[in-house]
Design a protein around this motif. Sequence first.
Motif, PDB file in Angstrom:
ATOM      1  N   LEU A 255       0.820  -1.213   0.000  1.00  0.00           N
ATOM      2  CA  LEU A 255       0.000   0.000   0.000  1.00  0.00           C
ATOM      3  C   LEU A 255       0.857   1.269   0.000  1.00  0.00           C
ATOM      4  CD1 LEU A 255      -2.746  -0.857   2.664  1.00  0.00           C
ATOM      5  CD2 LEU A 255      -3.071  -0.624   0.191  1.00  0.00           C
ATOM      6  N   TYR A 256       2.102   1.148   0.404  1.00  0.00           N
ATOM      7  CA  TYR A 256       2.930   2.328   0.625  1.00  0.00           C
ATOM      8  C   TYR A 256       4.085   2.466  -0.363  1.00  0.00           C
ATOM      9  CZ  TYR A 256       0.226   2.243   4.854  1.00  0.00           C
ATOM     10  OH  TYR A 256      -0.821   2.221   5.737  1.00  0.00           O
ATOM     11  N   GLN A 257       4.072   1.706  -1.453  1.00  0.00           N
ATOM     12  CA  GLN A 257       5.234   1.769  -2.342  1.00  0.00           C
ATOM     13  C   GLN A 257       5.203   2.927  -3.331  1.00  0.00           C
ATOM     14  OE1 GLN A 257       5.975  -1.846  -4.456  1.00  0.00           O
ATOM     15  NE2 GLN A 257       3.889  -2.026  -5.206  1.00  0.00           N
ATOM     16  N   ASN A 258       4.109   3.667  -3.436  1.00  0.00           N
ATOM     17  CA  ASN A 258       4.062   4.792  -4.376  1.00  0.00           C
ATOM     18  C   ASN A 258       3.883   6.136  -3.679  1.00  0.00           C
ATOM     19  OD1 ASN A 258       4.330   3.204  -6.752  1.00  0.00           O
ATOM     20  ND2 ASN A 258       2.210   2.537  -6.463  1.00  0.00           N
ATOM     21  N   MET A 259       4.496   6.298  -2.529  1.00  0.00           N
ATOM     22  CA  MET A 259       4.374   7.551  -1.782  1.00  0.00           C
ATOM     23  C   MET A 259       5.254   8.632  -2.397  1.00  0.00           C
ATOM     24  SD  MET A 259       4.499   6.144   2.119  1.00  0.00           S
ATOM     25  CE  MET A 259       6.118   5.416   1.904  1.00  0.00           C
ATOM     26  N   GLU A 260       4.803   9.867  -2.261  1.00  0.00           N
ATOM     27  CA  GLU A 260       5.601  11.006  -2.738  1.00  0.00           C
ATOM     28  C   GLU A 260       6.567  11.487  -1.666  1.00  0.00           C
ATOM     29  OE1 GLU A 260       3.034  14.105  -4.093  1.00  0.00           O
ATOM     30  OE2 GLU A 260       2.011  12.795  -5.512  1.00  0.00           O
ATOM     31  N   SER A 261       6.153  11.334  -0.390  1.00  0.00           N
ATOM     32  CA  SER A 261       6.998  11.810   0.710  1.00  0.00           C
ATOM     33  C   SER A 261       6.610  11.099   2.000  1.00  0.00           C
ATOM     34  CB  SER A 261       6.836  13.325   0.888  1.00  0.00           C
ATOM     35  OG  SER A 261       5.508  13.626   1.256  1.00  0.00           O
ATOM     36  N   VAL A 262       7.486  11.215   2.975  1.00  0.00           N
ATOM     37  CA  VAL A 262       7.230  10.714   4.324  1.00  0.00           C
ATOM     38  C   VAL A 262       7.800  11.743   5.299  1.00  0.00           C
ATOM     39  CG1 VAL A 262       7.274   8.250   3.758  1.00  0.00           C
ATOM     40  CG2 VAL A 262       9.397   9.387   4.412  1.00  0.00           C
ATOM     41  N   PHE A 263       7.403  11.626   6.557  1.00  0.00           N
ATOM     42  CA  PHE A 263       8.011  12.441   7.601  1.00  0.00           C
ATOM     43  C   PHE A 263       8.982  11.557   8.353  1.00  0.00           C
ATOM     44  CE2 PHE A 263       4.048  14.698   6.821  1.00  0.00           C
ATOM     45  CZ  PHE A 263       4.501  16.003   6.724  1.00  0.00           C
ATOM     46  N   VAL A 264      10.217  12.018   8.470  1.00  0.00           N
ATOM     47  CA  VAL A 264      11.248  11.282   9.192  1.00  0.00           C
ATOM     48  C   VAL A 264      11.479  12.007  10.509  1.00  0.00           C
ATOM     49  CG1 VAL A 264      13.657  10.546   9.170  1.00  0.00           C
ATOM     50  CG2 VAL A 264      12.317  10.461   7.055  1.00  0.00           C
ATOM     51  N   GLU A 265      11.424  11.243  11.615  1.00  0.00           N
ATOM     52  CA  GLU A 265      11.669  11.853  12.922  1.00  0.00           C
ATOM     53  C   GLU A 265      13.174  12.037  13.075  1.00  0.00           C
ATOM     54  OE1 GLU A 265      10.178  11.525  17.501  1.00  0.00           O
ATOM     55  OE2 GLU A 265      10.319   9.680  16.366  1.00  0.00           O
ATOM     56  N   PHE A 266      13.573  13.295  13.051  1.00  0.00           N
ATOM     57  CA  PHE A 266      14.993  13.635  13.076  1.00  0.00           C
ATOM     58  C   PHE A 266      15.207  14.650  14.191  1.00  0.00           C
ATOM     59  CE2 PHE A 266      18.821  15.655  11.189  1.00  0.00           C
ATOM     60  CZ  PHE A 266      19.574  14.511  10.995  1.00  0.00           C
ATOM     61  N   ASN A 267      16.000  14.285  15.209  1.00  0.00           N
ATOM     62  CA  ASN A 267      16.254  15.154  16.368  1.00  0.00           C
ATOM     63  C   ASN A 267      14.959  15.614  17.038  1.00  0.00           C
ATOM     64  OD1 ASN A 267      19.047  15.005  16.040  1.00  0.00           O
ATOM     65  ND2 ASN A 267      19.077  16.755  14.646  1.00  0.00           N
ATOM     66  N   GLY A 268      13.985  14.712  17.154  1.00  0.00           N
ATOM     67  CA  GLY A 268      12.736  15.022  17.848  1.00  0.00           C
ATOM     68  C   GLY A 268      11.717  15.791  17.023  1.00  0.00           C
ATOM     69  N   HIS A 269      12.016  16.052  15.759  1.00  0.00           N
ATOM     70  CA  HIS A 269      11.094  16.788  14.895  1.00  0.00           C
ATOM     71  C   HIS A 269      10.753  15.947  13.678  1.00  0.00           C
ATOM     72  CE1 HIS A 269      11.717  20.449  17.190  1.00  0.00           C
ATOM     73  NE2 HIS A 269      13.027  20.238  17.124  1.00  0.00           N
ATOM     74  N   LEU A 270       9.547  16.143  13.142  1.00  0.00           N
ATOM     75  CA  LEU A 270       9.173  15.458  11.913  1.00  0.00           C
ATOM     76  C   LEU A 270       9.581  16.327  10.728  1.00  0.00           C
ATOM     77  CD1 LEU A 270       5.671  13.915  12.715  1.00  0.00           C
ATOM     78  CD2 LEU A 270       7.934  12.909  12.939  1.00  0.00           C
ATOM     79  N   VAL A 271      10.453  15.770   9.906  1.00  0.00           N
ATOM     80  CA  VAL A 271      10.989  16.497   8.757  1.00  0.00           C
ATOM     81  C   VAL A 271      10.501  15.808   7.483  1.00  0.00           C
ATOM     82  CG1 VAL A 271      13.119  17.204   7.598  1.00  0.00           C
ATOM     83  CG2 VAL A 271      13.048  17.078  10.100  1.00  0.00           C
ATOM     84  N   PRO A 272       9.919  16.580   6.539  1.00  0.00           N
ATOM     85  CA  PRO A 272       9.471  15.942   5.300  1.00  0.00           C
ATOM     86  C   PRO A 272      10.656  15.536   4.428  1.00  0.00           C
ATOM     87  CG  PRO A 272       9.058  18.307   5.233  1.00  0.00           C
ATOM     88  CD  PRO A 272       9.615  18.006   6.579  1.00  0.00           C
ATOM     89  N   PHE A 273      10.608  14.321   3.921  1.00  0.00           N
ATOM     90  CA  PHE A 273      11.605  13.813   2.982  1.00  0.00           C
ATOM     91  C   PHE A 273      10.858  13.382   1.732  1.00  0.00           C
ATOM     92  CE2 PHE A 273      14.403  13.865   6.501  1.00  0.00           C
ATOM     93  CZ  PHE A 273      15.690  13.627   6.067  1.00  0.00           C
ATOM     94  N   PHE A 274      11.281  13.895   0.583  1.00  0.00           N
ATOM     95  CA  PHE A 274      10.616  13.572  -0.671  1.00  0.00           C
ATOM     96  C   PHE A 274      11.262  12.353  -1.310  1.00  0.00           C
ATOM     97  CE2 PHE A 274       9.576  17.888   0.313  1.00  0.00           C
ATOM     98  CZ  PHE A 274       8.210  17.901   0.092  1.00  0.00           C
ATOM     99  N   ILE A 275      10.416  11.489  -1.861  1.00  0.00           N
ATOM    100  CA  ILE A 275      10.869  10.209  -2.401  1.00  0.00           C
ATOM    101  C   ILE A 275      11.018  10.311  -3.916  1.00  0.00           C
ATOM    102  CG2 ILE A 275      10.234   7.779  -2.706  1.00  0.00           C
ATOM    103  CD1 ILE A 275       8.756   8.006   0.009  1.00  0.00           C
ATOM    104  N   GLU A 276      12.206   9.967  -4.382  1.00  0.00           N
ATOM    105  CA  GLU A 276      12.468   9.941  -5.816  1.00  0.00           C
ATOM    106  C   GLU A 276      11.940   8.642  -6.421  1.00  0.00           C
ATOM    107  OE1 GLU A 276      16.586   9.861  -8.119  1.00  0.00           O
ATOM    108  OE2 GLU A 276      16.275  11.740  -6.992  1.00  0.00           O
ATOM    109  N   SER A 277      12.209   7.520  -5.724  1.00  0.00           N
ATOM    110  CA  SER A 277      11.692   6.219  -6.172  1.00  0.00           C
ATOM    111  C   SER A 277      11.655   5.268  -4.980  1.00  0.00           C
ATOM    112  CB  SER A 277      12.574   5.644  -7.288  1.00  0.00           C
ATOM    113  OG  SER A 277      13.870   5.380  -6.801  1.00  0.00           O
ATOM    114  N   SER A 278      10.781   4.267  -5.090  1.00  0.00           N
ATOM    115  CA  SER A 278      10.697   3.253  -4.032  1.00  0.00           C
ATOM    116  C   SER A 278      10.146   1.960  -4.634  1.00  0.00           C
ATOM    117  CB  SER A 278       9.815   3.728  -2.876  1.00  0.00           C
ATOM    118  OG  SER A 278       8.488   3.906  -3.303  1.00  0.00           O
ATOM    119  N   SER A 279      10.500   0.855  -3.997  1.00  0.00           N
ATOM    120  CA  SER A 279       9.985  -0.450  -4.430  1.00  0.00           C
ATOM    121  C   SER A 279      10.028  -1.406  -3.245  1.00  0.00           C
ATOM    122  CB  SER A 279      10.821  -0.996  -5.589  1.00  0.00           C
ATOM    123  OG  SER A 279      12.168  -1.155  -5.190  1.00  0.00           O
TER     124      SER A 279
END
Length: 176
Positions: A33-57
Amino acid sequence: MRKEDCFYLGKIAKKFSYKGEVLAWLDTDDPGLYQNMESVFVEFNGHLVPFFIESSSLHKNDFLRIRFEDITNEDEADKIMGCAIYLPLSMLPKLEGNKFYFHEIIGFTAEDQRLGDIGTIVGVNDTSSQALFEIKKGDIEILVPMIDHFIVKVDRENKKIILDTPEGLVDLYLNS
């Protein structure tokens, strides 16, 4: 984005290539269900930071191989190793019938078929091998095992869960 508005999807488990690709372990029954996402939030130093996905499989069933837009080498990938991944609650697939997400039932009324209204669900304790409904009735906290055959109906429309608990289980709390 606030953490309360998101759900935990998994964590970045290991590096996959020298070009900065990573493998993310997904805490889900259906990683596809999650292989075609455009972005995710990564918890980095206690904050949620958006990371954009170029490709995933998909990789070996429960891992997602991800190439993030701004991570192009192993050193950059090292910085996010072990970080948790989150998505907005709005991206959760809708569940039907007696399936539910733990956060979804907070505030629902717990109704026992035999005893009637036994309180309000204030939480779910999933720290032990058996998840428990945490139900509050006045000053009394009632713990009911989250067992499929105890759950008669999840009534989303009326914000109610109808339970069929064995005699004595809830009575123990109410009669003490």
